[in-house]
Design a protein around this motif. Structure first.
Motif, mmCIF file in Angstrom:
data_model
loop_
_atom_site.group_PDB
_atom_site.id
_atom_site.type_symbol
_atom_site.label_atom_id
_atom_site.label_comp_id
_atom_site.label_asym_id
_atom_site.label_seq_id
_atom_site.Cartn_x
_atom_site.Cartn_y
_atom_site.Cartn_z
ATOM 1 N N HIS A 1 9.495 0.684 -7.341
ATOM 2 C CA HIS A 1 9.960 1.893 -8.028
ATOM 3 C C HIS A 1 9.780 1.776 -9.541
ATOM 4 C CE1 HIS A 1 12.466 5.392 -8.932
ATOM 5 N NE2 HIS A 1 13.164 4.631 -9.768
ATOM 6 N N LEU A 2 10.248 0.675 -10.120
ATOM 7 C CA LEU A 2 10.212 0.515 -11.571
ATOM 8 C C LEU A 2 8.787 0.397 -12.103
ATOM 9 C CD1 LEU A 2 13.221 -1.936 -11.966
ATOM 10 C CD2 LEU A 2 13.150 0.478 -12.621
ATOM 11 N N ASP A 3 7.902 -0.195 -11.328
ATOM 12 C CA ASP A 3 6.518 -0.335 -11.771
ATOM 13 C C ASP A 3 5.852 1.025 -11.941
ATOM 14 O OD1 ASP A 3 4.464 -2.239 -12.478
ATOM 15 O OD2 ASP A 3 3.378 -1.576 -10.696
ATOM 16 N N LEU A 4 6.314 2.011 -11.184
ATOM 17 C CA LEU A 4 5.779 3.364 -11.304
ATOM 18 C C LEU A 4 6.494 4.173 -12.387
ATOM 19 C CD1 LEU A 4 5.395 4.275 -7.518
ATOM 20 C CD2 LEU A 4 3.545 3.825 -9.135
ATOM 21 N N MET A 5 7.758 3.868 -12.644
ATOM 22 C CA MET A 5 8.559 4.696 -13.544
ATOM 23 C C MET A 5 8.499 4.253 -15.004
ATOM 24 S SD MET A 5 9.747 6.969 -11.488
ATOM 25 C CE MET A 5 11.043 7.786 -12.428
ATOM 26 N N ILE A 6 8.346 2.959 -15.251
ATOM 27 C CA ILE A 6 8.360 2.452 -16.626
ATOM 28 C C ILE A 6 6.978 2.609 -17.253
ATOM 29 C CG2 ILE A 6 8.617 0.361 -18.034
ATOM 30 C CD1 ILE A 6 10.777 -0.528 -16.080
ATOM 31 N N PRO A 7 6.893 3.188 -18.445
ATOM 32 C CA PRO A 7 5.592 3.364 -19.110
ATOM 33 C C PRO A 7 4.876 2.028 -19.296
ATOM 34 C CG PRO A 7 7.285 4.661 -20.215
ATOM 35 C CD PRO A 7 7.999 3.782 -19.224
ATOM 36 N N ASN A 8 3.566 2.045 -19.144
ATOM 37 C CA ASN A 8 2.784 0.809 -19.222
ATOM 38 C C ASN A 8 2.979 0.055 -20.531
ATOM 39 O OD1 ASN A 8 1.720 1.100 -16.666
ATOM 40 N ND2 ASN A 8 -0.164 2.084 -17.358
ATOM 41 N N ASP A 9 3.096 0.788 -21.644
ATOM 42 C CA ASP A 9 3.191 0.117 -22.935
ATOM 43 C C ASP A 9 4.538 -0.569 -23.151
ATOM 44 O OD1 ASP A 9 4.447 2.633 -23.068
ATOM 45 O OD2 ASP A 9 4.235 2.707 -25.247
ATOM 46 N N LEU A 10 5.495 -0.337 -22.254
ATOM 47 C CA LEU A 10 6.812 -0.967 -22.380
ATOM 48 C C LEU A 10 7.031 -2.093 -21.372
ATOM 49 C CD1 LEU A 10 9.162 2.139 -22.874
ATOM 50 C CD2 LEU A 10 8.285 0.587 -24.631
ATOM 51 N N LYS A 11 6.140 -2.237 -20.410
ATOM 52 C CA LYS A 11 6.401 -3.156 -19.299
ATOM 53 C C LYS A 11 6.540 -4.603 -19.751
ATOM 54 C CE LYS A 11 4.500 -0.347 -15.567
ATOM 55 N NZ LYS A 11 3.387 -0.137 -14.610
ATOM 56 N N PHE A 12 5.624 -5.088 -20.563
ATOM 57 C CA PHE A 12 5.690 -6.485 -20.989
ATOM 58 C C PHE A 12 6.968 -6.747 -21.783
ATOM 59 C CE2 PHE A 12 5.084 -9.992 -23.885
ATOM 60 C CZ PHE A 12 4.442 -10.949 -23.120
ATOM 61 N N ALA B 1 0.822 -1.209 0.000
ATOM 62 C CA ALA B 1 0.000 0.000 0.000
ATOM 63 C C ALA B 1 0.857 1.261 0.000
ATOM 64 C CB ALA B 1 -0.931 -0.007 1.207
ATOM 65 N N SER B 2 1.961 1.225 0.731
ATOM 66 C CA SER B 2 2.797 2.417 0.844
ATOM 67 C C SER B 2 3.512 2.753 -0.455
ATOM 68 C CB SER B 2 3.828 2.227 1.968
ATOM 69 O OG SER B 2 4.743 1.196 1.647
ATOM 70 N N HIS B 3 3.677 1.752 -1.341
ATOM 71 C CA HIS B 3 4.417 1.970 -2.581
ATOM 72 C C HIS B 3 3.538 1.901 -3.823
ATOM 73 C CE1 HIS B 3 8.230 0.412 -0.332
ATOM 74 N NE2 HIS B 3 7.951 1.670 -0.051
ATOM 75 N N SER B 4 2.225 1.859 -3.645
ATOM 76 C CA SER B 4 1.345 1.730 -4.805
ATOM 77 C C SER B 4 1.209 3.034 -5.581
ATOM 78 C CB SER B 4 -0.041 1.244 -4.364
ATOM 79 O OG SER B 4 -0.635 2.187 -3.484
ATOM 80 N N VAL B 5 1.440 4.151 -4.928
ATOM 81 C CA VAL B 5 1.299 5.461 -5.573
ATOM 82 C C VAL B 5 2.616 6.225 -5.580
ATOM 83 C CG1 VAL B 5 0.107 7.679 -5.500
ATOM 84 C CG2 VAL B 5 -1.130 5.588 -4.917
ATOM 85 N N THR B 6 3.390 6.073 -4.527
ATOM 86 C CA THR B 6 4.651 6.802 -4.388
ATOM 87 C C THR B 6 5.819 5.828 -4.362
ATOM 88 O OG1 THR B 6 3.535 8.499 -3.084
ATOM 89 C CG2 THR B 6 5.932 8.461 -2.987
ATOM 90 N N SER B 7 6.849 6.128 -5.116
ATOM 91 C CA SER B 7 8.034 5.281 -5.149
ATOM 92 C C SER B 7 8.718 5.264 -3.790
ATOM 93 C CB SER B 7 9.018 5.806 -6.201
ATOM 94 O OG SER B 7 10.295 5.212 -6.042
ATOM 95 N N PRO B 8 9.344 4.138 -3.423
ATOM 96 C CA PRO B 8 10.150 4.125 -2.199
ATOM 97 C C PRO B 8 11.364 5.040 -2.317
ATOM 98 C CG PRO B 8 10.412 2.073 -3.428
ATOM 99 C CD PRO B 8 9.295 2.818 -4.067
ATOM 100 N N PHE B 9 11.645 5.491 -3.546
ATOM 101 C CA PHE B 9 12.759 6.416 -3.788
ATOM 102 C C PHE B 9 12.231 7.622 -4.576
ATOM 103 C CE2 PHE B 9 14.195 1.948 -4.274
ATOM 104 C CZ PHE B 9 14.809 1.819 -3.033
ATOM 105 N N PRO B 10 11.405 8.454 -3.953
ATOM 106 C CA PRO B 10 10.724 9.532 -4.682
ATOM 107 C C PRO B 10 11.660 10.554 -5.316
ATOM 108 C CG PRO B 10 10.467 9.792 -2.300
ATOM 109 C CD PRO B 10 11.047 8.436 -2.522
ATOM 110 N N ALA B 11 12.868 10.683 -4.796
ATOM 111 C CA ALA B 11 13.808 11.657 -5.354
ATOM 112 C C ALA B 11 14.663 11.069 -6.469
ATOM 113 C CB ALA B 11 14.711 12.207 -4.242
ATOM 114 N N PHE B 12 14.491 9.776 -6.744
ATOM 115 C CA PHE B 12 15.298 9.108 -7.769
ATOM 116 C C PHE B 12 14.518 9.131 -9.081
ATOM 117 C CE2 PHE B 12 17.558 5.630 -9.846
ATOM 118 C CZ PHE B 12 18.871 5.889 -9.464
ATOM 119 N N ALA B 13 15.005 9.870 -10.064
ATOM 120 C CA ALA B 13 14.219 10.180 -11.266
ATOM 121 C C ALA B 13 14.430 9.225 -12.433
ATOM 122 C CB ALA B 13 14.537 11.602 -11.721
#
Length: 355
Positions: A269-280, A46-58
């Motif tokens: 982190h990566l699940d939030l940063m990688i575009p959905n169309d590239l994940k698979f 729940a804590s990482h579903s919206v915000t990355s565990p590394f919010p400052a890492f771009a």
């Protein structure tokens, strides 16, 4: 004469229950530990579903993810693929759960833990031969040793048999039957239906959201976020990005996660940063490259030719010795880390199928 002192009870031995039954107390203790572990997994999720565990890492940026996807697609054209529907013809263990039955997908993904695609495929075939395909009741009610014997080719058979049987029993306890098809929005006769409601018209079930499906899957003992992510990606066709040892190692090499990341936080982190169309496609390519390329494996000291390392040196000015050190460190870290309850292998049939 001083009174005799009684030896204090060992804290490792649970006290007797009210009925004097030590087995009951042991079961209760195990249940408490299971509930605590489940609560921790769900809290982390729940804590990482919206915000990355590394919010400052771009990193990775969408552009970086697309560049690596294009580079690996050109390097491994046979692995470049788009999401495809799960098929009944697939072996759920050898294809990372790419079957339409959600519970079969979950079992197959559990069987693929820490072994090759060849061995996990054989384990699933053994399970089907012994009990019948998707005869979940027979598996749940069988003697543990019979399940162990059926899946022994996959390795860690004792552990996997226990996880599979416990998951099946808990699914039935929660939902009244051996099915998780509600996660795909599929109605199942006799499941989740109260006796007085049978025969009455009911509203069509709604498909669980990605967050709801992930939360339910990781709530089962032995199922971690990576295992659940595989079921979402390959069975339910959702946009999810599982992180195994190969993806983790390459993500560290590419600078997509900070050094303090482990596999669980890296996935969040990566699940939030990688575009959905590239994940698979990116997941399949990174697993495939990680298996094939000797130049970016920790057991080679991170030395040797690697298309990603060459790209990093040309585009980012990275040095060979620095990249080698990162690869070796990530390999060691990934080997020590777990999935907080489950691991998987990607659905690839490659020349080298080691994990």
């Amino acid at each position: 004469m001083p009174p005799k002192l009684k030896r204090p009870c060992s804290p490792s031995i649970p006290p007797l229950g009210a009925s004097g039954d030590a087995a009951t107390a042991t079961t209760a203790t195990a249940t408490d530990l299971s509930s605590t572990h489940r609560a921790k997994k769900l809290k982390l999720l729940a804590s990482h579903s919206v915000t990355s565990p590394f919010p400052a890492f771009a990193h990775p940026t969408p552009t970086e993810a697309a560049q690596v996807h294009a580079l690996l697609s050109a390097t491994h054209p046979d692995l470049a693929s788009r999401p495809r529907p799960a098929s009944e013809a697939n072996n759920s263990a050898g294809t990372c759960g790419s079957v339409p039955n959600v519970l079969e997908s979950l079992i197959g993904t559990i069987l693929s833990q820490n072994t090759s695609s060849r061995n996990s495929t054989a384990a699933k075939r053994g399970l089907d031969a012994a009990f019948g395909r998707n005869n979940f009741a027979a598996i749940a009610l069988a003697k543990r040793q019979d399940v162990v014997e059926a899946i022994k080719t996959g390795g860690l058979a004792n552990k996997k048999a226990g996880v599979i049987q416990n998951v099946l029993r808990e699914v039935r306890e929660r939902h009244g039957g051996y099915s998780l098809q509600h996660l795909a929005g599929v109605p199942v006769a006799g499941v989740n239906v109260k006796a007085e409601e049978k025969g009455k018209a009911r509203a069509a079930p709604t498909t669980a959201t990605d967050e709801e499906a992930m939360a339910e899957l990781v709530s089962y003992d032995g199922v971690g976020p990576k295992t659940a992510s595989c079921v979402l990606l390959f069975c339910l066709g959702r946009s999810s990005f599982p992180v195994d040892t190969h993806v983790f190692r390459l993500s560290r090499l590419l600078g997509w996660v900070p050094p303090k990341a482990d596999r669980v936080t890296a996935q969040a982190h990566l699940d939030l940063m990688i575009p959905n169309d590239l994940k698979f496609g990116l997941h399949v390519l990174m697993v495939g490259h990680g298996r094939r390329c000797k130049g970016c494996k920790g057991n080679s000291g991170g030395k040797g030719e690697c298309v990603l390392k060459r790209w990093l040196k040309e585009k980012k000015g990275a040095k060979e010795e620095e990249l080698g050190a990162v690869v070796a460190e990530a390999e060691e870290q990934a080997a020590d880390a777990g999935d907080a309850g489950g691991t998987f292998l990607a659905p690839l049939k490659l020349k080298s199928e080691d994990t």
